[in-house]
Design a protein around this motif. Structure first.
Motif, PDB file in Angstrom:
ATOM      1  N   VAL A 177       4.986  18.933  -8.932  1.00 20.73           N
ATOM      2  CA  VAL A 177       3.692  18.430  -9.402  1.00 20.73           C
ATOM      3  C   VAL A 177       3.635  16.926  -9.126  1.00 20.73           C
ATOM      4  CG1 VAL A 177       2.188  18.140 -11.414  1.00 20.73           C
ATOM      5  CG2 VAL A 177       3.571  20.224 -11.163  1.00 20.73           C
ATOM      6  N   HIS A 178       2.530  16.487  -8.512  1.00 20.04           N
ATOM      7  CA  HIS A 178       2.412  15.089  -8.109  1.00 20.04           C
ATOM      8  C   HIS A 178       0.953  14.651  -8.183  1.00 20.04           C
ATOM      9  CE1 HIS A 178       1.866  17.568  -4.517  1.00 20.04           C
ATOM     10  NE2 HIS A 178       1.159  16.573  -3.989  1.00 20.04           N
ATOM     11  N   SER A 179       0.744  13.350  -8.056  1.00 17.55           N
ATOM     12  CA  SER A 179      -0.607  12.807  -8.200  1.00 17.55           C
ATOM     13  C   SER A 179      -0.743  11.521  -7.405  1.00 17.55           C
ATOM     14  CB  SER A 179      -0.899  12.523  -9.685  1.00 17.55           C
ATOM     15  OG  SER A 179      -2.115  11.820  -9.841  1.00 17.55           O
ATOM     16  N   ALA A 180      -1.956  11.301  -6.900  1.00 24.49           N
ATOM     17  CA  ALA A 180      -2.308   9.999  -6.333  1.00 24.49           C
ATOM     18  C   ALA A 180      -2.592   9.026  -7.469  1.00 24.49           C
ATOM     19  CB  ALA A 180      -3.534  10.149  -5.439  1.00 24.49           C
ATOM     20  N   GLN A 181      -2.762   7.754  -7.108  1.00 27.93           N
ATOM     21  CA  GLN A 181      -3.185   6.763  -8.090  1.00 27.93           C
ATOM     22  C   GLN A 181      -3.908   5.623  -7.380  1.00 27.93           C
ATOM     23  OE1 GLN A 181      -0.119   4.419 -10.085  1.00 27.93           O
ATOM     24  NE2 GLN A 181       1.429   5.196  -8.656  1.00 27.93           N
ATOM     25  N   PRO A 182      -4.709   4.835  -8.106  1.00 26.96           N
ATOM     26  CA  PRO A 182      -5.435   3.731  -7.473  1.00 26.96           C
ATOM     27  C   PRO A 182      -4.479   2.674  -6.923  1.00 26.96           C
ATOM     28  CG  PRO A 182      -6.342   4.238  -9.647  1.00 26.96           C
ATOM     29  CD  PRO A 182      -5.051   4.992  -9.526  1.00 26.96           C
ATOM     30  N   HIS A 183      -4.988   1.886  -5.991  1.00 25.37           N
ATOM     31  CA  HIS A 183      -4.217   0.852  -5.301  1.00 25.37           C
ATOM     32  C   HIS A 183      -4.493  -0.498  -5.951  1.00 25.37           C
ATOM     33  CE1 HIS A 183      -2.421  -1.582  -2.254  1.00 25.37           C
ATOM     34  NE2 HIS A 183      -2.450  -0.693  -1.285  1.00 25.37           N
ATOM     35  N   GLY A 184      -3.451  -1.096  -6.530  1.00 26.84           N
ATOM     36  CA  GLY A 184      -3.608  -2.391  -7.170  1.00 26.84           C
ATOM     37  C   GLY A 184      -2.933  -3.523  -6.427  1.00 26.84           C
ATOM     38  N   GLY A 185      -2.491  -3.246  -5.194  1.00 24.72           N
ATOM     39  CA  GLY A 185      -1.792  -4.259  -4.410  1.00 24.72           C
ATOM     40  C   GLY A 185      -2.723  -5.032  -3.495  1.00 24.72           C
ATOM     41  N   THR A 186      -2.183  -5.507  -2.384  1.00 23.84           N
ATOM     42  CA  THR A 186      -2.956  -6.351  -1.469  1.00 23.84           C
ATOM     43  C   THR A 186      -3.047  -5.806  -0.056  1.00 23.84           C
ATOM     44  OG1 THR A 186      -0.972  -7.653  -0.973  1.00 23.84           O
ATOM     45  CG2 THR A 186      -2.395  -8.455  -2.752  1.00 23.84           C
ATOM     46  N   GLU A 187      -2.118  -4.933   0.341  1.00 24.88           N
ATOM     47  CA  GLU A 187      -2.100  -4.409   1.709  1.00 24.88           C
ATOM     48  C   GLU A 187      -2.353  -2.899   1.696  1.00 24.88           C
ATOM     49  OE1 GLU A 187      -1.822  -6.107   4.546  1.00 24.88           O
ATOM     50  OE2 GLU A 187      -1.750  -7.980   3.396  1.00 24.88           O
ATOM     51  N   PRO A 188      -3.052  -2.361   2.704  1.00 27.93           N
ATOM     52  CA  PRO A 188      -3.297  -0.911   2.749  1.00 27.93           C
ATOM     53  C   PRO A 188      -1.997  -0.115   2.759  1.00 27.93           C
ATOM     54  CG  PRO A 188      -4.631  -2.055   4.379  1.00 27.93           C
ATOM     55  CD  PRO A 188      -3.671  -3.063   3.835  1.00 27.93           C
ATOM     56  N   ARG A 189      -2.042   1.057   2.153  1.00 22.52           N
ATOM     57  CA  ARG A 189      -0.882   1.942   2.115  1.00 22.52           C
ATOM     58  C   ARG A 189      -1.092   3.094   3.087  1.00 22.52           C
ATOM     59  NH1 ARG A 189      -0.156   6.945  -1.528  1.00 22.52           N
ATOM     60  NH2 ARG A 189      -1.467   7.557   0.211  1.00 22.52           N
ATOM     61  N   PHE A 190      -0.158   3.245   4.001  1.00 17.96           N
ATOM     62  CA  PHE A 190      -0.207   4.314   5.000  1.00 17.96           C
ATOM     63  C   PHE A 190       0.884   5.333   4.686  1.00 17.96           C
ATOM     64  CE2 PHE A 190      -2.246   0.771   7.057  1.00 17.96           C
ATOM     65  CZ  PHE A 190      -3.244   1.342   7.834  1.00 17.96           C
ATOM     66  N   MET A 191       0.489   6.558   4.412  1.00 15.49           N
ATOM     67  CA  MET A 191       1.444   7.615   4.099  1.00 15.49           C
ATOM     68  C   MET A 191       0.903   8.953   4.583  1.00 15.49           C
ATOM     69  SD  MET A 191       2.751   9.122   0.460  1.00 15.49           S
ATOM     70  CE  MET A 191       1.334  10.220   0.391  1.00 15.49           C
TER      71      MET A 191
END
Length: 263
Positions: free
Chosen positions: A217-231
């Motif tokens: 079981v897993h989940s996404a979450q909002p991005h609070g950083g500064t650079e785009p996340r590629f996954m």
């Protein structure tokens, strides 16, 4: 327990996968491949790393990518050895690319996709993804995989993992037999059976891969950083249906232990 078996994973790593539902492999593919892949992903989005003012959406979803960097990243000797160790030699299909890619951007806006779930495995021709299905044999999926094509820290929208949650899902699926349950049925109680699991974030430097049990079981979450996340979050596909005549793989041992078939 630390010796490396012929499979390329240590016994401790395999035990961690069976117990907790995932392993983290550092340096599973090269940073050069990741950089080439990011270039293709920027092109596919029609966006630029040098124009952050154009990053308007919290997430941009890209489908299956078949370019050479993605094929090469999915098929390193390190990963092939790990697939053999967890799924069984000759029991998985060599990936011909990677996808999907939910590219997450720094944003104050809710991405509206951050719910707990498992990835469904069959019945995926139904246009309603909540009707996609999972069964206790994990028909149609050998692993869930997370490929980090950028550095991912705690603020960079790392995937959240409920450690050991695959065991509760296996027990939930058992009474449903071959037909399994739909994602909607599994999610009906908000995955309450896994709410007490320890939460882990799938962080790491570029080139890290998380190999996860299909029921995790897993989940996404909002991005609070500064650079785009590629996954990328592709499945590893099985070569054929579960064969009881073969020795159980690590994926199957985890299921069997969860439902009380072995200890």
């Amino acid at each position: 327990m630390s010796e490396v078996s012929h499979s390329g994973l240590s016994q401790a790593q395999i035990a961690h996968f069976i117990e907790h539902g995932y392993i983290k492999l550092d340096g599973a593919f090269g940073g050069d491949l990741a950089a080439q892949g990011r270039d293709q992903l920027w092109g596919a989005m029609g966006l630029s790393p040098d124009a952050p003012e154009t990053w308007k959406q919290p997430v941009v979803r890209l489908g299956f990518m078949t370019g050479k960097p993605f094929v090469d990243a999915a098929n390193t000797p390190h990963l092939h050895a790990a697939y053999d160790a967890l799924v069984g030699q000759g029991r998985w299909l060599q990936p011909n690319g990677l996808g999907t890619f939910p590219v997450r951007f720094p944003s104050p806006n809710d991405p509206a996709d951050a719910g707990w779930h498992v990835d469904a495995s069959f019945g995926t021709d139904n246009p309603d993804f909540m009707q996609w299905r999972v069964n206790v044999k994990s028909s149609g999926r050998a692993l869930l995989m997370l490929f980090l094509f950028s550095d991912v820290g705690d603020q960079d929208a790392p995937t959240r993992i409920r450690k050991g949650s695959h065991r509760a899902i296996a027990r939930q699926l058992l009474p449903a037999g071959e037909g399994g349950l739909t994602l909607g049925e599994l999610a009906a109680d908000g995955f309450a059976s896994t709410a007490d699991c320890e939460e882990v974030s799938a962080t790491g430097p570029v080139g890290t891969v998380y190999l996860c049990h299909p029921f995790l079981v897993h989940s996404a979450q909002p991005h609070g950083g500064t650079e785009p996340r590629f996954m990328a979050q592709p499945p590893l596909l099985p070569k054929s249906e579960f064969d009881p005549s073969l020795p159980p793989s690590a994926v199957q041992i985890a299921i069997r232990r969860a439902i009380g078939m072995e200890h």
